[in-house]
Scaffold this active site. Sequence first.
Site, PDB file in Angstrom:
ATOM      1  N   SER A  90      -0.994   3.292  -4.212  1.00  0.00           N
ATOM      2  CA  SER A  90      -0.448   1.952  -3.961  1.00  0.00           C
ATOM      3  C   SER A  90       0.341   1.983  -2.664  1.00  0.00           C
ATOM      4  O   SER A  90       1.263   2.784  -2.524  1.00  0.00           O
ATOM      5  CB  SER A  90       0.522   1.540  -5.066  1.00  0.00           C
ATOM      6  OG  SER A  90      -0.129   1.479  -6.299  1.00  0.00           O
ATOM      7  N   GLU A 124       5.600   1.123  -0.493  1.00  0.00           N
ATOM      8  CA  GLU A 124       6.082   2.204  -1.353  1.00  0.00           C
ATOM      9  C   GLU A 124       5.991   3.519  -0.587  1.00  0.00           C
ATOM     10  O   GLU A 124       6.760   4.453  -0.793  1.00  0.00           O
ATOM     11  CB  GLU A 124       5.195   2.273  -2.606  1.00  0.00           C
ATOM     12  CG  GLU A 124       5.621   3.331  -3.577  1.00  0.00           C
ATOM     13  CD  GLU A 124       4.547   3.698  -4.578  1.00  0.00           C
ATOM     14  OE1 GLU A 124       4.488   4.879  -4.950  1.00  0.00           O
ATOM     15  OE2 GLU A 124       3.775   2.813  -4.975  1.00  0.00           O
ATOM     16  N   ARG A 152      10.060   3.129  -8.792  1.00  0.00           N
ATOM     17  CA  ARG A 152       9.652   3.896  -7.598  1.00  0.00           C
ATOM     18  C   ARG A 152      10.841   4.256  -6.698  1.00  0.00           C
ATOM     19  O   ARG A 152      10.699   4.320  -5.461  1.00  0.00           O
ATOM     20  CB  ARG A 152       8.639   3.113  -6.756  1.00  0.00           C
ATOM     21  CG  ARG A 152       7.321   2.824  -7.434  1.00  0.00           C
ATOM     22  CD  ARG A 152       6.532   4.098  -7.704  1.00  0.00           C
ATOM     23  NE  ARG A 152       5.156   3.792  -8.025  1.00  0.00           N
ATOM     24  CZ  ARG A 152       4.719   3.440  -9.232  1.00  0.00           C
ATOM     25  NH1 ARG A 152       5.551   3.383 -10.256  1.00  0.00           N
ATOM     26  NH2 ARG A 152       3.445   3.181  -9.420  1.00  0.00           N
TER      27      ARG A 152
HETATM   28  N1  EPU Z   1      -4.825  -7.162  -9.390  1.00  0.00           N
HETATM   29  C1  EPU Z   1      -5.601  -8.084  -8.708  1.00  0.00           C
HETATM   30  N2  EPU Z   1      -6.253  -7.669  -7.582  1.00  0.00           N
HETATM   31  C2  EPU Z   1      -6.175  -6.397  -7.134  1.00  0.00           C
HETATM   32  C3  EPU Z   1      -5.367  -5.465  -7.821  1.00  0.00           C
HETATM   33  C4  EPU Z   1      -4.697  -5.884  -8.950  1.00  0.00           C
HETATM   34  O1  EPU Z   1      -5.711  -9.235  -9.088  1.00  0.00           O
HETATM   35  O2  EPU Z   1      -6.822  -6.105  -6.129  1.00  0.00           O
HETATM   36  C5  EPU Z   1      -4.178  -7.591 -10.635  1.00  0.00           C
HETATM   37  C6  EPU Z   1      -4.921  -6.976 -11.835  1.00  0.00           C
HETATM   38  O3  EPU Z   1      -5.969  -7.792 -12.249  1.00  0.00           O
HETATM   39  C7  EPU Z   1      -3.837  -6.891 -12.886  1.00  0.00           C
HETATM   40  C8  EPU Z   1      -2.591  -6.650 -12.066  1.00  0.00           C
HETATM   41  O4  EPU Z   1      -2.881  -7.042 -10.729  1.00  0.00           O
HETATM   42  O5  EPU Z   1      -3.686  -8.098 -13.559  1.00  0.00           O
HETATM   43  C9  EPU Z   1      -2.108  -5.225 -12.126  1.00  0.00           C
HETATM   44  O6  EPU Z   1      -3.101  -4.364 -11.605  1.00  0.00           O
HETATM   45  P1  EPU Z   1      -3.154  -2.805 -11.974  1.00  0.00           P
HETATM   46  O7  EPU Z   1      -3.078  -2.601 -13.437  1.00  0.00           O
HETATM   47  O8  EPU Z   1      -4.308  -2.215 -11.242  1.00  0.00           O
HETATM   48  O9  EPU Z   1      -1.786  -2.227 -11.457  1.00  0.00           O
HETATM   49  P2  EPU Z   1      -0.929  -2.464 -10.144  1.00  0.00           P
HETATM   50  O10 EPU Z   1       0.273  -3.263 -10.470  1.00  0.00           O
HETATM   51  O11 EPU Z   1      -1.793  -2.937  -9.043  1.00  0.00           O
HETATM   52  C10 EPU Z   1       0.629  -0.385 -10.592  1.00  0.00           C
HETATM   53  C11 EPU Z   1       1.090   0.844  -9.874  1.00  0.00           C
HETATM   54  C12 EPU Z   1       0.001   1.901  -9.853  1.00  0.00           C
HETATM   55  C13 EPU Z   1      -0.324   2.258 -11.284  1.00  0.00           C
HETATM   56  C14 EPU Z   1      -0.774   0.986 -12.011  1.00  0.00           C
HETATM   57  C15 EPU Z   1      -0.974   1.227 -13.477  1.00  0.00           C
HETATM   58  C16 EPU Z   1       2.732   0.103  -8.260  1.00  0.00           C
HETATM   59  C17 EPU Z   1       3.054  -0.094  -6.827  1.00  0.00           C
HETATM   60  N3  EPU Z   1       1.493   0.516  -8.533  1.00  0.00           N
HETATM   61  O12 EPU Z   1      -0.454  -0.948  -9.830  1.00  0.00           O
HETATM   62  O13 EPU Z   1       0.529   3.054  -9.222  1.00  0.00           O
HETATM   63  O14 EPU Z   1      -1.342   3.246 -11.360  1.00  0.00           O
HETATM   64  O15 EPU Z   1       0.245  -0.034 -11.899  1.00  0.00           O
HETATM   65  O16 EPU Z   1       0.273   1.430 -14.088  1.00  0.00           O
HETATM   66  O17 EPU Z   1       3.599  -0.096  -9.106  1.00  0.00           O
HETATM   67  C18 EPU Z   1       0.734   4.269  -7.187  1.00  0.00           C
HETATM   68  O18 EPU Z   1       1.951   4.113  -7.286  1.00  0.00           O
HETATM   69  O19 EPU Z   1       0.226   4.893  -6.212  1.00  0.00           O
HETATM   70  C19 EPU Z   1      -0.140   3.686  -8.191  1.00  0.00           C
HETATM   71  C20 EPU Z   1      -1.472   3.736  -8.092  1.00  0.00           C
END
Ligand code: EPU
Length: 327
Positions: free
Chosen positions: A228, A323, A156
């Site tokens: 995010s 972010e 990012r």
């Molecule tokens: N999780 C939780 N609780 C929550 C949210 C997530 O426990 O409320 C856990 C999930 O269970 C999972 C892990 O966190 O084990 C990862 O969750 P998720 O796959 O939803 O991805 P993320 O790390 O929360 C990142 C990006 C997203 C992107 C997704 C998929 C960042 C800051 N965010 O989110 O990007 O869509 O991965 O690749 O890196 C964005 O940048 O606006 C965005 C949505």
Amino acid sequence: MYRRIKNTFGIEAQAKRWLEYRSEAELVKMVSTLHADRVLHVGGGSNLLFTQDFDGTVLHSGIRFVAPISADAEHVWVRVGAAIVWDDFVAYTIANGWSGAENLSLIPGEVGASAVQNIGAYGVEAKDLIETVECVSLVDGSRRVFSNDECNYSYRSSIFKHELKGQYAVTYVTYRLSKRFVPHLDYGNLRNQVADVSSLSPAAIRKTIIEIRKSKLPDPQVLGNAGSFFMNPVVTREKFEALQADYPQMPFYDVADGVKIPAGWLIEQCGWKGRTLGRVGVYEKQALILVNRGGATGEEVVNLCRTIQHDVADRFGIDIYPEVNFI
Ligand code: EPU
């Protein structure tokens, strides 16, 4: 004449002057009229948090152009104007039978911002596809073409968000797509969610990603948000091992410089998921997303952000950072 600045958070903010250019030449001319005015270049407004009105000129690209410019046996290079909506570009690559961008389906925003923000999802980042980024200096109107290496891409992040912040407008981005389809299914349980792995195609992956995103992420037309809100923190291996002893269920990803922990999980553990604080809150289905529950100001969002940062630091000893860009 003050004008409302479009932003997906749905926060009221006005700009003193709003200018949109249709070509690189028009932008160069505009730069010479900016003088000492403060300048903010915006894209789709999907990664901005306004904490006040902008007492300066807001620039927006109107360069809408998409065309392949070269190809070899394996790849095709496509030059895209900064004002093209990112997801329209993804749909275009798939309609042409090119792969590489499908995991980045439905990310909000425009092409110019993809190169500044290094957007990413489901194991792919814009930097994996970017060949060059064409820019115009907002200081003196000169042109500069950045190679992928020169953009200093990381999670990012890019040179345009840091060392050269506010100094260049992206006019065109050239992406390298593949003629040969190599699926990227290693993120989370994406492999299990793709209906039929044997007849896999970029279009099938796009469809799955769109379904996942729609089920987890709020539609800004309905509930103001900027995706995010925080970046996922990276901690040292020692720190991770100490935390894992206390929280064996904690999700994590190994990365080059340590271990990445999902901020959404940390925030949820602190009890914030689904909570509301006045007119702002934390989304029910994804704790990484702060939402405007109606009529919120940027300051209210900042306040919630600080409270969450404080709680996460207090409980886990981890600093998390936004972010989203604060204006
Ligand atoms: N999780 C939780 N609780 C929550 C949210 C997530 O426990 O409320 C856990 C999930 O269970 C999972 C892990 O966190 O084990 C990862 O969750 P998720 O796959 O939803 O991805 P993320 O790390 O929360 C990142 C990006 C997203 C992107 C997704 C998929 C960042 C800051 N965010 O989110 O990007 O869509 O991965 O690749 O890196 C964005 O940048 O606006 C965005 C949505």
